[in-house]
Design an enzyme around this catalytic site. Structure first.
Site, short mmCIF file in Angstrom:
data_model
loop_
_atom_site.label_atom_id
_atom_site.label_comp_id
_atom_site.label_asym_id
_atom_site.label_seq_id
_atom_site.Cartn_x
_atom_site.Cartn_y
_atom_site.Cartn_z
N CYS A 8 7.33 -11.99 8.93
CA CYS A 8 6.19 -11.92 8.90
C CYS A 8 5.58 -12.10 10.39
O CYS A 8 4.48 -11.50 10.88
CB CYS A 8 5.27 -12.85 7.90
SG CYS A 8 5.97 -12.94 6.33
N VAL A 55 28.34 -9.44 1.21
CA VAL A 55 28.72 -9.26 -0.21
C VAL A 55 28.77 -7.66 -0.83
O VAL A 55 27.90 -7.26 -0.77
CB VAL A 55 27.76 -9.80 -1.20
CG1 VAL A 55 28.17 -9.93 -2.63
CG2 VAL A 55 27.87 -11.67 -0.76
N ALA A 103 18.11 -12.90 -9.99
CA ALA A 103 17.43 -12.24 -8.71
C ALA A 103 15.91 -12.67 -8.37
O ALA A 103 15.12 -12.75 -9.36
CB ALA A 103 17.57 -10.79 -9.13
#
Ligand code: FAD
Length: 479
Positions: A46, A84, A285
């Site tokens: 941000c 990953v 998630a």
């Protein structure tokens, strides 16, 4: 002997980092590993526009935490520059590529949390790969933008997209002395706002020297004279700049989840339940990668914001540790500063409700001062409040002004989360001294106006049994 739980977290920024820290608080024996393909974890995306604009001068200030801090304070292992690449759900292992060496290895998990965020949209338009066209998502992105401006002595910037990041970049590039043009496909700036609320924001941009080309979808890019990049729009207009910033939104990072057979929702995010669990009981998630229900419309939505990503990370950690926390859904509370103007919103917009085919609502507008008018420096706040016609329940609000805007939107956002009505806003007890507000705060005024709709029968009394409106109002008064 009981072996410790292995929790692996993919992505170590807003959602991933807060999940990791919370997991440690809940279980001091767990093995917690955070894997991120980027060079940093827990950095302040941000703050990136303000680093480009030289407001934040030292890049290191953008690093909220690093691997050493995670290790020393939380006993959490952080592996950066490790990507990953696959999830083997049967053996409960992930495949990881160490980016510096190319080594590929596997890592077993008991609980896997996906927090891979979103990728800045880069549509396959002609010329999109020309040098000088940037997105802003990471610290290296912001560094590249700064370097390009310095090396090319850039004087003109074209920003594609007039959302939050586009406007923050406009302000910061003007601050750096560049002439800025914003090219936007829609016929308004700030897409989350209703058009009549966005109109003054456009005027304010123009007043500050930014050219704004609305209803102008980009058709492609080409090289121009003197190293310029020419942006061609669907209306055949051309805008030449020395640098182009693409700020046209993000796309959830779902590659890993998709290949692993996890469910993807209709809005393109990983589908999760209210404990952030995917359709695999061992995989959670969170953050920009997921879709979640909108608290007002009940429909699935993808809203990339730091606050929800942090809270979702904590909820996932709670769920992994057997706690009953639930994520309440998202209402899109957001704020943006642009050339001294604050633009904030929460909950549903009028156009969002219409899109969702919700018709039981009413909207009101008011323009109170941010504090009492007799105290020097009062600035008006333009407020739009949207509430359910049948029972007064607050559904959303938008506000624009130079001062006191975010405070009012935060109050209304809280009221929405607690199921508040216009009657509650009317009755809200808020802090007051002349330099801060009014004995009747703008939020109280919004409630008062909302609670007395022109359409209500004038003879009606509070709590009359005939109209639901009057009944509820009477009830709220008695509370
Ligand atoms: P991210 O923060 O994107 O982190 C995801 C991480 O996962 C990345 O580091 C990535 O490298 C890593 N990753 C992805 N795939 C893999 C993989 N396969 N293997 C390993 N690692 C992987 N929100 C606000 O609320 N307010 C603001 O003012 C605001 N300003 C913003 C300004 C900018 C310029 C940007 C870009 C965003 C801004 N946001 C703001 C949005 C906010 O930053 C995001 O909503 C938030 O960071 C999302 O957190 P996340 O954890 O889901 O994903």
């Amino acid at each position: 002997m009981k072996t410790s739980k292995r929790i692996i977290i993919v992505g170590g920024v807003a959602g991933g980092a807060s999940c990791a820290a919370r997991c440690r608080r809940l279980d001091e024996n767990a093995t917690i590993i955070v894997i991120d393909r980027g060079p940093y974890v827990s950095f302040a995306n941000c703050g990136l526009p303000y680093y480009v604009g030289d407001v934040i001068k030292d890049e290191r200030k953008l690093l909220v935490a690093n691997a050493a801090l995670f290790r020393e304070r939380f006993n959490i292992e952080v592996r950066t520059q490790n990507e990953v690449t696959a999830i083997d759900r049967t053996s409960r292992e992930i495949e990881v590529k160490e980016l510096e060496t190319g080594r590929v290895y596997r890592e077993p998990y008991d609980a896997l949390v996906l927090a891979p965020g979103a990728a800045a949209a880069r549509p396959p338009l002609p010329g999109i790969d020309l040098p000088g066209i940037f997105v802003l998502r990471t610290i290296p992105d912001s560094r590249s933008i700064r370097e390009w401006i310095a090396e090319k002595n850039a004087k003109r910037a074209i920003i594609i997209g007039a959302g939050f990041i586009g406007l923050e970049m406009a302000e910061n590039l003007v601050r750096r002395g560049l002439g800025v043009t914003i090219v936007e496909m829609l016929d308004q700036v700030m897409p989350p706002l209703d058009p009549e609320m966005a109109a003054p924001v456009r005027q304010h941009l123009e007043k500050n020297g930014v050219r704004v080309a609305l209803a102008n979808g980009v058709a492609g890019f080409e090289s121009g004279p003197d190293g310029a990049i020419v942006v061609k729009t669907q209306s055949s207009a051309k805008h030449a700049g020395d640098i182009v910033i693409l700020a046209i939104g993000v796309r959830p990072e779902t590659g890993l989840a998709k290949t692993a057979g996890l469910h993807i929702g209709e809005r393109g995010g990983i589908r999760v339940d209210n404990q952030m669990r995917t359709n695999d009981p061992h995989i959670w998630a969170v953050g920009d990668a997921i879709e979640i229900h909108d608290t007002i419309t009940g429909q699935p939505t993808v809203i990339p914001l730091a606050g929800p990503a942090n809270r979702q990370g904590r909820v996932a950690a709670d769920a992994i540790n057997g706690r009953p926390a639930k994520f309440r859904g998202i209402q899109g509370t957001a704020v943006c500063g642009v050339f001294g103007l604050t633009v904030a919103s929460t909950g549903a917009s009028e156009k969002g409700l219409r899109r969702a085919a919700i018709t039981d609502f009413e909207e009101i507008y008011l323009h109170p001062g941010h504090h009492v008018s007799y105290f020097p420096g009062a600035k008006p706040i333009n407020i739009k409040l949207i509430f359910r016609k049948s029972d007064g329940r607050v559904l959303g609000a938008q506000a624009i002004g130079e001062a006191g805007v975010e405070r009012r939107i935060d109050i209304i956002a809280t009221a929405i989360q607690f199921g508040g009505t216009v009657f509650d806003l009317e009755e809200c007890e808020l802090c007051y001294a002349p330099q801060f507000g009014g004995a009747k705060d703008p939020v109280n005024y919004a409630g008062m106006i909302g609670a007395s709709p022109a359409g209500r029968p004038p003879a009606c009394r509070l709590g009359c049994a005939r109209h639901r409106w009057c009944r509820d109002r009477g009830r709220a008064r008695r509370r």
